[in-house]
Design an enzyme around this catalytic site. Structure first.
Site, PDB file in Angstrom:
ATOM      1  N   SER A  19       0.946  -1.111  -0.072  1.00  0.00           N
ATOM      2  CA  SER A  19      -0.131   0.063  -0.001  1.00  0.00           C
ATOM      3  C   SER A  19       1.039   1.576   0.157  1.00  0.00           C
ATOM      4  O   SER A  19       1.966   1.169   0.333  1.00  0.00           O
ATOM      5  CB  SER A  19      -1.084   0.226   1.289  1.00  0.00           C
ATOM      6  OG  SER A  19      -0.074  -0.266   2.373  1.00  0.00           O
ATOM      7  N   GLU A  21       1.309   5.841   0.594  1.00  0.00           N
ATOM      8  CA  GLU A  21       0.428   6.399   1.815  1.00  0.00           C
ATOM      9  C   GLU A  21       1.289   7.982   0.933  1.00  0.00           C
ATOM     10  O   GLU A  21       2.350   8.079   0.122  1.00  0.00           O
ATOM     11  CB  GLU A  21       1.106   6.589   2.979  1.00  0.00           C
ATOM     12  CG  GLU A  21       0.783   7.882   4.442  1.00  0.00           C
ATOM     13  CD  GLU A  21       0.912   7.439   5.298  1.00  0.00           C
ATOM     14  OE1 GLU A  21       0.608   6.578   5.718  1.00  0.00           O
ATOM     15  OE2 GLU A  21       1.293   8.211   5.867  1.00  0.00           O
ATOM     16  N   ASP A 113      -1.480  14.279  16.608  1.00  0.00           N
ATOM     17  CA  ASP A 113      -0.865  15.312  17.481  1.00  0.00           C
ATOM     18  C   ASP A 113      -1.163  16.428  18.276  1.00  0.00           C
ATOM     19  O   ASP A 113      -2.176  17.490  16.783  1.00  0.00           O
ATOM     20  CB  ASP A 113       0.639  14.864  17.131  1.00  0.00           C
ATOM     21  CG  ASP A 113       1.513  14.450  16.579  1.00  0.00           C
ATOM     22  OD1 ASP A 113       1.548  13.571  17.792  1.00  0.00           O
ATOM     23  OD2 ASP A 113       2.011  14.273  15.857  1.00  0.00           O
ATOM     24  N   PHE A 223      12.475  14.795  11.727  1.00  0.00           N
ATOM     25  CA  PHE A 223      11.371  13.969  11.112  1.00  0.00           C
ATOM     26  C   PHE A 223      11.412  13.180  12.620  1.00  0.00           C
ATOM     27  O   PHE A 223      11.523  12.397  13.022  1.00  0.00           O
ATOM     28  CB  PHE A 223      11.178  13.535  10.489  1.00  0.00           C
ATOM     29  CG  PHE A 223       9.654  13.947  10.221  1.00  0.00           C
ATOM     30  CD1 PHE A 223       9.061  13.428  10.835  1.00  0.00           C
ATOM     31  CD2 PHE A 223       9.340  11.949   9.742  1.00  0.00           C
ATOM     32  CE1 PHE A 223       7.014  13.515  11.041  1.00  0.00           C
ATOM     33  CE2 PHE A 223       8.055  11.136   9.910  1.00  0.00           C
ATOM     34  CZ  PHE A 223       6.788  12.485  10.425  1.00  0.00           C
ATOM     35  N   HIS A 273       3.298  -1.483   3.945  1.00  0.00           N
ATOM     36  CA  HIS A 273       2.956   0.656   3.756  1.00  0.00           C
ATOM     37  C   HIS A 273       4.388   1.249   3.193  1.00  0.00           C
ATOM     38  O   HIS A 273       5.444   1.150   4.242  1.00  0.00           O
ATOM     39  CB  HIS A 273       2.857   0.772   4.325  1.00  0.00           C
ATOM     40  CG  HIS A 273       2.049   1.718   4.667  1.00  0.00           C
ATOM     41  ND1 HIS A 273       0.636   2.108   3.712  1.00  0.00           N
ATOM     42  CD2 HIS A 273       1.967   3.494   5.029  1.00  0.00           C
ATOM     43  CE1 HIS A 273      -0.243   3.014   4.118  1.00  0.00           C
ATOM     44  NE2 HIS A 273       0.630   3.855   4.940  1.00  0.00           N
TER      45      HIS A 273
HETATM   46  P1  FAD Z   1      -2.640   6.730  19.448  1.00  0.00           P
HETATM   47  O1  FAD Z   1      -1.629   5.048  19.124  1.00  0.00           O
HETATM   48  O2  FAD Z   1      -3.618   5.964  19.435  1.00  0.00           O
HETATM   49  O3  FAD Z   1      -1.333   6.972  20.584  1.00  0.00           O
HETATM   50  C1  FAD Z   1      -0.453   6.554  21.261  1.00  0.00           C
HETATM   51  C2  FAD Z   1      -0.187   6.682  22.846  1.00  0.00           C
HETATM   52  O4  FAD Z   1      -0.718   7.625  23.056  1.00  0.00           O
HETATM   53  C3  FAD Z   1      -0.144   5.895  22.697  1.00  0.00           C
HETATM   54  O5  FAD Z   1       1.009   4.707  22.467  1.00  0.00           O
HETATM   55  C4  FAD Z   1      -0.004   6.553  24.684  1.00  0.00           C
HETATM   56  O6  FAD Z   1       1.592   6.769  24.858  1.00  0.00           O
HETATM   57  C5  FAD Z   1      -0.628   7.425  24.727  1.00  0.00           C
HETATM   58  N1  FAD Z   1      -2.276   7.036  24.667  1.00  0.00           N
HETATM   59  C6  FAD Z   1      -3.027   6.646  23.792  1.00  0.00           C
HETATM   60  N2  FAD Z   1      -4.244   6.679  24.676  1.00  0.00           N
HETATM   61  C7  FAD Z   1      -3.802   6.428  26.035  1.00  0.00           C
HETATM   62  C8  FAD Z   1      -4.558   5.929  27.339  1.00  0.00           C
HETATM   63  N3  FAD Z   1      -5.906   5.755  26.823  1.00  0.00           N
HETATM   64  N4  FAD Z   1      -3.705   5.405  28.129  1.00  0.00           N
HETATM   65  C9  FAD Z   1      -2.698   6.093  28.268  1.00  0.00           C
HETATM   66  N5  FAD Z   1      -1.876   6.175  27.091  1.00  0.00           N
HETATM   67  C10 FAD Z   1      -2.493   7.058  25.844  1.00  0.00           C
HETATM   68  N6  FAD Z   1      -0.931  12.317  12.497  1.00  0.00           N
HETATM   69  C11 FAD Z   1      -1.901  13.358  11.423  1.00  0.00           C
HETATM   70  O7  FAD Z   1      -1.711  14.278  11.607  1.00  0.00           O
HETATM   71  N7  FAD Z   1      -2.085  13.002  10.045  1.00  0.00           N
HETATM   72  C12 FAD Z   1      -2.025  11.906   9.858  1.00  0.00           C
HETATM   73  O8  FAD Z   1      -2.362  11.569   9.168  1.00  0.00           O
HETATM   74  C13 FAD Z   1      -1.069  10.570  10.440  1.00  0.00           C
HETATM   75  N8  FAD Z   1      -1.233   9.428   9.408  1.00  0.00           N
HETATM   76  C14 FAD Z   1      -0.159   8.796  10.696  1.00  0.00           C
HETATM   77  C15 FAD Z   1      -0.068   7.533  10.111  1.00  0.00           C
HETATM   78  C16 FAD Z   1       0.866   5.934  10.744  1.00  0.00           C
HETATM   79  C17 FAD Z   1       0.641   4.514  10.013  1.00  0.00           C
HETATM   80  C18 FAD Z   1       0.956   6.655  11.630  1.00  0.00           C
HETATM   81  C19 FAD Z   1       2.446   5.291  12.535  1.00  0.00           C
HETATM   82  C20 FAD Z   1       1.338   7.851  12.159  1.00  0.00           C
HETATM   83  C21 FAD Z   1       0.428   8.821  12.026  1.00  0.00           C
HETATM   84  N9  FAD Z   1       0.051  10.108  12.457  1.00  0.00           N
HETATM   85  C22 FAD Z   1      -0.495  11.131  11.387  1.00  0.00           C
HETATM   86  C23 FAD Z   1       1.393  10.478  14.037  1.00  0.00           C
HETATM   87  C24 FAD Z   1      -0.101  10.639  14.717  1.00  0.00           C
HETATM   88  O9  FAD Z   1      -0.534  10.394  14.638  1.00  0.00           O
HETATM   89  C25 FAD Z   1       0.956  10.797  15.959  1.00  0.00           C
HETATM   90  O10 FAD Z   1       2.125   9.615  16.139  1.00  0.00           O
HETATM   91  C26 FAD Z   1       0.373  11.053  17.117  1.00  0.00           C
HETATM   92  O11 FAD Z   1       1.624  11.564  18.315  1.00  0.00           O
HETATM   93  C27 FAD Z   1      -0.018   9.467  17.675  1.00  0.00           C
HETATM   94  O12 FAD Z   1      -1.398   9.281  17.101  1.00  0.00           O
HETATM   95  P2  FAD Z   1      -2.258   7.814  17.218  1.00  0.00           P
HETATM   96  O13 FAD Z   1      -3.626   7.761  16.793  1.00  0.00           O
HETATM   97  O14 FAD Z   1      -0.463   7.048  16.648  1.00  0.00           O
HETATM   98  O15 FAD Z   1      -1.804   7.529  18.260  1.00  0.00           O
END
Ligand code: FAD
Length: 303
Positions: A19, A21, A113, A223, A273
């Site tokens: 895939s 991105e 973020d 980054f 990916h």
């Molecule tokens: P999650 O995996 O939900 O959480 C990240 C961390 O936050 C956890 O590991 C933990 O440390 C903490 N946390 C969250 N919930 C809890 C809880 N309930 N209790 C305790 N700790 C908690 N960013 C963008 O803005 N736009 C994008 O399109 C984008 N695409 C991405 C695609 C991929 C494949 C990846 C890997 C990252 C992407 N990101 C993107 C970056 C991402 O938004 C950031 O890394 C952000 O800081 C975390 O989002 P997440 O969904 O990974 O978080």
């Protein structure tokens, strides 16, 4: 010897899924570059291509128009990234419906973020989804979507430890995520150890490695520092002295990514990916190397 290698690679292409991105372009020139990349990679029949979403909806209009164009003008399945940042549940749900109307059936669900930047404390919107697991659940409630989430082989920078990190992944899977895509990494041992930990935690969805072909080593290193990816010294050494030599830089980048992907295949990985940065050349070359060729999949289906 060459023939044997070639036929082995072609067999390989049969079982490997990829895939790609993309990010939504800001200018007409960037839009043209995105479409050049989309058109070049389209014949490789990826499982899907995804379009990122700026946290806080900063790219909403551009993400929407990129998705609309991919859905309307290509044969590709488009996946939409979506974050929870600075939006109420109703606003996020409206975006989901809007993307679904375009023909989007897959989402990459993310927390995102904080608008103040990476490293600042995340605060959910008072009426918003509090975390990714809640967003995944909403997506599954709203439609029959395929939902991917993020995974962090070197743990998310905000995670106290791996147990917390994997617990967050487990909650996302329990909410209905069916695939995780990893943050980019360069040490395959780290990825393998992470997958072992994830399996021990009772998580069985595919953990698809996110591969970043290095378009610009310096930019990548900056980054990587922000998102917690370790840049090994051996990697820095390979790009040393190439800042003003784009041709050699590209050749080395292609070799590095190919080496990483081939080693992961040796370890049993069959899905990849690619973070394309809206550039096709390196990704196309790596796909070629692993037997993914233009039209190969439609020929396979026809056969
Ligand atoms: P999650 O995996 O939900 O959480 C990240 C961390 O936050 C956890 O590991 C933990 O440390 C903490 N946390 C969250 N919930 C809890 C809880 N309930 N209790 C305790 N700790 C908690 N960013 C963008 O803005 N736009 C994008 O399109 C984008 N695409 C991405 C695609 C991929 C494949 C990846 C890997 C990252 C992407 N990101 C993107 C970056 C991402 O938004 C950031 O890394 C952000 O800081 C975390 O989002 P997440 O969904 O990974 O978080």
């Amino acid at each position: 010897m060459k023939d044997i290698q070639f036929s082995r690679r072609s067999d390989l292409g049969e079982r490997i899924g990829v895939s790609f991105e993309f990010f939504p372009p800001k200018t007409d020139a960037m839009e043209a570059r995105l479409w050049e990349a989309v058109r070049r990679l389209e014949p490789l029949s990826p499982r899907f291509v995804s379009v990122t979403y700026g946290a806080g909806g900063s790219t909403k209009a551009r993400t929407t128009s990129s998705l609309a164009r991919i859905c309307g003008e290509s044969t590709l399945d488009a996946a939409a990234h979506l974050t929870c940042v600075d939006a109420s549940r109703a606003e996020v749900d409206a975006v989901i419906h809007e993307f679904a109307r375009l023909g989007v059936r897959s989402f990459v669900a993310l927390r995102g973020d904080p608008a103040e930047g990476v490293g600042t404390t995340y605060r959910p919107h008072p009426d918003g989804y509090r975390n990714t697991a809640e967003l995944v659940a909403a997506l599954r409630r709203i439609g029959d979507f395929d939902v991917s989430v993020s995974a962090y082989p070197e743990k998310h920078p905000e995670s106290a430890d791996f147990a917390t990190d994997i617990d967050v992944l487990k909650r996302k899977v329990d909410a209905g995520a069916t695939r995780a895509i990893t943050q980019f990494f360069f040490d395959n041992d780290v990825y393998e150890r992470y997958v072992e930990r994830v399996r021990r935690a009772g998580i069985y969805i595919p953990i698809v490695p996110g591969i970043l072909p290095i378009q610009n080593f310096r930019q990548m290193a900056g980054f990587a520092g922000r998102c917690g990816t370790h840049v090994p010294q051996w990697l820095a050494d390979r790009f040393d002295g190439l800042d003003n030599d784009p041709q050699t830089h590209a050749l080395i980048a292609s070799a590095v990514a190919a080496e990483q992907v081939l080693d992961l295949i040796e370890r049993g990985v069959e899905d990849f990916h690619f973070y394309t940065m809206n550039k096709a050349d390196l990704v196309f070359a790596i796909c070629h190397l692993i037997g993914i060729r233009p039209g190969a999949q439609s020929e396979r289906i026809a056969a």
